[in-house]
Design an enzyme around this catalytic site. Sequence first.
Site: not given
Length: 750
Positions: A412, A415, A490, A571, A619
């Site tokens: 997955s 960060c 991503q 976000y 996502r």
Amino acid sequence: MRVAVVGGGPAGLFAALLLKKQDPGREVHVYERNRLDETFGFGVVFSDAAEQALAQEDSEITAAMAAASHRWDSIEIHHAGTVHTSTGHAFSGLSRKTLLKVLGDRCRALGVELCFQREIDDPETLRAADLVVAADGANSIVRGRYRERFRPAVDTRPNKFVWLGTAKPFPAFTFYFKPDRHGLWRVHAYQYEPGFSTFIVEARESTWRAAGMDKAGERETIAFCERLFAEELGGHRLVSNRSIWRSFPTIRNERWRHGHVVLLGDAAHTAHFSVGSGTKLAMEDAVALSRALGTHGDLPRALEAYEEERRPPVESLQRAAQASLQWFEDTERYVELPALQFAFTLLTRSLRVTHESLKARDPAFVENVDRWFADQAARQSGISVSVKPAPPPMFTPFRLRDLTLVNRVAVSPMCQYSAEDGFPDDWHFVHLGSRAMGGAGLVFTEMTNVSAEARISPGCAGMYRPEHARAWKRIVDFVHAHTQAKIAMQLGHAGRKASTRLSWEGDNEPLPSGGWPILAPSAIPYFPHSQVPKEMTRADMDAVIADFTRAVELAIEASFDMLEVHAAHGYLLASFISPVTNRREDAYGGALPNRMRFPLEVFDAVRAVWPEGKPMSVRISAVDWYPGGIEPADSVEVARMLKVHGCDIVDVSAGQTVPDQRPVYGRLFQTPFADRIRHEVGISTMAVGNISSYADVNTILAAGRADLCLIARAHLWDPYWTRHAAHELGFKLPWPDPYESLNAYKPRFT
Ligand SMILES: Cc1cc2nc3c(=O)[nH]c(=O)nc-3n(C[C@H](O)[C@H](O)[C@H](O)COP(=O)(O)OP(=O)(O)OC[C@H]3O[C@@H](n4cnc5c(N)ncnc54)[C@H](O)[C@@H]3O)c2cc1C
Ligand SMILES: Cc1cc2nc3c(=O)[nH]c(=O)nc-3n(C[C@H](O)[C@H](O)[C@H](O)COP(=O)(O)O)c2cc1C
């Protein structure tokens, strides 16, 4: 000590006899409003394990229970003209009347005072007792009397059910799924003594109403069910025993004790009948209470110890029961599945039974599932899966457009907060490279930002300079040259959560200095003390779209295999989708299609540039865990729109929209959202969130709850997570040539 037990059900009677047995000097009274032989329902189910646990407390009771029990080993699932049988389940059924008689007889033999036909209207009348045991069932009046102390919550479930009996013998625990013109009916049936079986009929409220059952009395209910299940009953009649249609109440209490009053059994907690554990839990409560009183001389301490011991297993079982009851509420979602997969989802519905535990019980059944799964994976991917025995579901291929993944495990996005000016460096090279070597079929980069201003923190990775593409390409090339994994980028924009500190210095906390201006659909700061974002203008939207398309061009240069647009976790794109963060009054705010407008514009722009043969995922946060926010039903609509726009697979995460979210964490806590979207929208999904065992991965995949499983933190802990899973499952994953010597090496971890 004087003990007053309110309620002569399994909890009350078992507690009474254990307390008396432990200290014959105790005066124990049981007050039961009915006669002993006058009880609701028919049979109850125990597993072998539950019986063994109870046997330690009173062998006479368990011997008497065992003698009166009817045992079976199999579960039969009748659906769409097929019957699937799974064995190895070791259950027993017992008549509720017999159980109560066994318990009542033992109480009498030990000197418990049984006071039948004595209704307690007010527990205050029992003040003289040193201990009041409230075992008065789901509608407990004792709990009601002290409701502000126990703080109960009753969650009344939407389905309707009725508990009936029949003389038809069932060789197995039997499920029928039967559609009629009103809808789908479910039956849970099992034999509990020679010539007697429980027959519970359940349906959605709409089905029940359409059939006129809302107006039916016992006679009409029986007549209707006998007609509907004439074939299944094979000439046997149904019988009633206070059999009225009901809605199941899941009961929880914040406290189980108040002064000298303690809650036991259904008064304290209920667990849906589809996990067949209400009576077991009630009797285990009685065991824990008597043990606590035996250990602690001080009553308050003993009651505290009882609650401390019982809460974790009860809450765990209630979670399993919740998953199970939801399966029965949502069965309509699964009826179109191939019958074998339907049976597998039913057997694993509570998330407690996994692909691996089912395999231990019934290897042949799971072998069939694996073969079927591998065959359909071979058809889907165009790659033959002919190994024998069939590989575990996680090691089957999966195809998205022209991209074929060798297995269904993905790393997955995570960060690392370790970049400078967006550059991935040696840390990222080793981090992603080692995880790709670890065997996963797909590795995601962390959220990689489309501009310097789009970064969450100064340490976040980027794809906004031509040099970034070269730095990423070094990693991508390594993955392609040395591993079987594919690699996805991503892409994201942090929106109102940009310009914050590195996560370990203060997650989502604004930068004390050196920050930059931030953008959002509405000028609402994340924390009250966060920077207030600028409400985006059309020109800002165009600029962000241009940033995304530049990033995609760079991602093409870097040779990534797949792209994911990050529209989750509060976000930028997520904050357009959520009504909590999007308060715009123009065409980009208001109803969901408006709130999706900008995220879809971004998606379309990215899709237009990204090569046709390469897949894209998005996502999303399937729920905001916040009143007035995104709910799972909204995320179904979000996924529907994404599908129309050409999204290949939805990566289903949740939350992180607002700091004061109230998430419900737990094992596989987000998987139900992936499951729902996959079935209701007909789009592939990735499940993520607290999936930490390969057993869970295989279960999710075989049940069709998702197509890929994303594992994050477990991959930080163990980059070779997939290789370890393969080793445990006896599946051979090829090693890279320099590690060839491992083919003849047996690792030992202990
Ligand atoms: C449809 C259905 C199917 C089920 N199937 C199963 C199964 O297969 N396996 C299983 O383990 N469990 C099953 N259960 C659950 C099981 O019946 C309960 O969990 C179990 O009975 C709980 O025991 P208890 O002693 O706490 O409560 P109860 O069995 O409800 O007993 C409470 C007793 O208190 C008495 N009472 C209530 N108020 C008063 C009062 N004011 N004064 C005096 N007496 C009072 C009642 O008459 C009753 O006898 C099922 C439940 C339902 C509804
Ligand atoms: C250190 C760390 C960094 C993360 N960064 C990202 C990210 O960049 N993008 C994203 O979508 N999710 C991110 N997540 C969330 C994970 O992808 C995943 O959804 C979450 O950790 C739940 O999965 P798990 O229970 O397997 O850890 C991050 C999680 C962790 C632990």
